[in-house]
Design an enzyme around this catalytic site. Structure first.
Site, PDB file in Angstrom:
ATOM      1  CD  GLU A 152       1.213   3.523  -5.904  1.00 39.25           C
ATOM      2  OE1 GLU A 152       0.145   3.459  -6.507  1.00 39.25           O
ATOM      3  OE2 GLU A 152       1.465   4.427  -5.082  1.00 39.25           O
ATOM      4  CD  GLU A 173      -4.705   9.367  -3.308  1.00 42.90           C
ATOM      5  OE1 GLU A 173      -4.907   8.153  -3.133  1.00 42.90           O
ATOM      6  OE2 GLU A 173      -3.737   9.958  -2.823  1.00 42.90           O
ATOM      7  CG  HIS A 206      -7.118   8.238  -0.139  1.00 41.97           C
ATOM      8  ND1 HIS A 206      -5.751   8.189  -0.293  1.00 41.97           N
ATOM      9  CD2 HIS A 206      -7.370   9.375   0.562  1.00 41.97           C
ATOM     10  CE1 HIS A 206      -5.199   9.236   0.272  1.00 41.97           C
ATOM     11  NE2 HIS A 206      -6.153   9.974   0.804  1.00 41.97           N
ATOM     12  CD  GLU A 211      -2.829   5.731   0.960  1.00 40.89           C
ATOM     13  OE1 GLU A 211      -2.164   6.766   1.031  1.00 40.89           O
ATOM     14  OE2 GLU A 211      -3.708   5.540   0.087  1.00 40.89           O
ATOM     15  CG  ASP A 267      -6.427   4.491  -2.168  1.00 42.79           C
ATOM     16  OD1 ASP A 267      -5.689   5.450  -2.438  1.00 42.79           O
ATOM     17  OD2 ASP A 267      -7.287   4.036  -2.942  1.00 42.79           O
TER      18      ASP A 267
HETATM   19  C1  LER Z   1      -1.537   8.058  -1.877  1.00 41.96           C
HETATM   20  O1  LER Z   1      -2.690   8.267  -1.101  1.00 41.96           O
HETATM   21  C2  LER Z   1      -1.732   6.876  -2.744  1.00 41.96           C
HETATM   22  O2  LER Z   1      -2.780   6.246  -2.762  1.00 41.96           O
HETATM   23  C3  LER Z   1      -0.619   6.480  -3.619  1.00 41.96           C
HETATM   24  O3  LER Z   1      -1.053   5.608  -4.624  1.00 41.96           O
HETATM   25  C4  LER Z   1       0.015   7.681  -4.269  1.00 41.96           C
HETATM   26  O4  LER Z   1       1.046   7.223  -5.026  1.00 41.96           O
HETATM   27 MN    MN Z   2      -4.427   6.880  -1.493  1.00 43.62          MN
END
Ligand code: LER
Ligand code: MN
Length: 271
Positions: A160, A248, A213, A154, A187
């Site tokens: 992050e 999510e 996501h 991902e 995501d």
């Molecule tokens: C996990 O799927 C994600 O998108 C991260 O931002 C979680 O910290």
């Molecule tokens: Mn995610």
């Protein structure tokens, strides 16, 4: 055909800020099924804390698939990561990740690797930190391959992680790893920050895109922010995307209302 999922915390607690649905794990699964989700995406910390047979019986009893186990809280809650010069930390992270892979094999799920992959700054002063990080990921990927489990990398936004930000970065990592059981999950929240075009990011990764996501630009339920989902869903249809789109997001205005907004949004987009 695209299926619908929702991230749900396992029965071992309510950790992690991005899980939806309220109540016990059994109640969350019943709610997910009642709302019309095809599956739940299981957020875990430590599989040793779970009764695997009971988890499987609960999801099976609710008629839900488990497309993926999401592993961010192995890092978020327990600080575990794979790309690091701290040998003991890496040993513990690999051990915990192998347990997650075993659980995934039991549930027929993929395992995502986001923050769990660690960071380039953790691997120390080396000539090729990307290359060393790639090497640090190989052990668990080979273990997953032996268990018939797929790993979904991902890409995350720059706040992050410090590597693999965009879909193109994810495609590069998959190529450098060189394993058939490694694919990509994207995501939309991170893509809105890191990808110059979400549509282009979907296109460049289409061949190995296994899971999505969904959240809006403000990490609320889709429709609450400014992402142009019309164009994105047209692209998903154009590339023939399969797999799950799984909610999510922040559990606001509450964990159940966010899930209802998400399934209503997906139902009309995927009709
Ligand atoms: C996990 O799927 C994600 O998108 C991260 O931002 C979680 O910290
Ligand atoms: Mn995610």
């Amino acid at each position: 055909m695209i299926k619908t999922g929702v991230v749900v915390c396992g029965p071992d607690g309510n950790y992690g800020p991005l899980a939806l649905l309220s109540g016990t794990f059994e109640q969350k699964c019943a709610r997910a099924a009642e709302m019309g989700f095809d599956g739940i995406e299981l957020m875990v910390r430590d599989p040793a804390e779970l009764d695997w047979a009971a988890v499987k019986a609960t999801v099976d009893g609710a008629g839900l698939g488990v497309p993926q186990i999401v592993t961010g809280e192995l890092f978020g809650a327990d600080g575990l990561c794979l790309a690091t010069s701290d040998e003991e930390l890496r040993r513990r992270a690999e051990e915990r990740t192998r347990a997650v892979i075993d659980l995934a094999a039991c549930l027929g799920a993929m395992v995502n690797i986001g923050r769990l992959r660690g960071q380039l700054r953790f691997v120390g002063q080396v000539a090729d930190p990307w290359g060393l990080a790639v090497e640090h990921l190989r052990g668990v990927i080979e273990y997953a391959s032996g268990r018939g489990v797929r790993i979904a990398i991902e890409p995350l936004n720059r706040y992050e992680t410090d590597f693999v930000f965009s879909a193109a970065d994810g495609v590069r990592l998959i190529k450098d790893l060189g394993y058939d059981n490694v694919g990509l999950m994207l995501d939309f929240f991170h893509m809105n920050i890191e990808d110059a075009s979400i549509e282009e990011g979907l296109r460049v990764s289409a061949a190995r895109l296994w899971h999505i996501h969904i959240a809006d630009s403000n990490r609320l339920y889709p429709g609450a922010g400014h992402i142009d989902f019309d164009s994105i869903f047209a692209t998903l249809a154009d590339i023939g995307s399969q797999g799950y789109i799984s909610g999510e997001m922040q559990p606001l205005p509450d964990p159940d209302a966010a899930a209802v907004k998400t399934i209503e949004f997906l139902r009309c987009r995927l009709a």
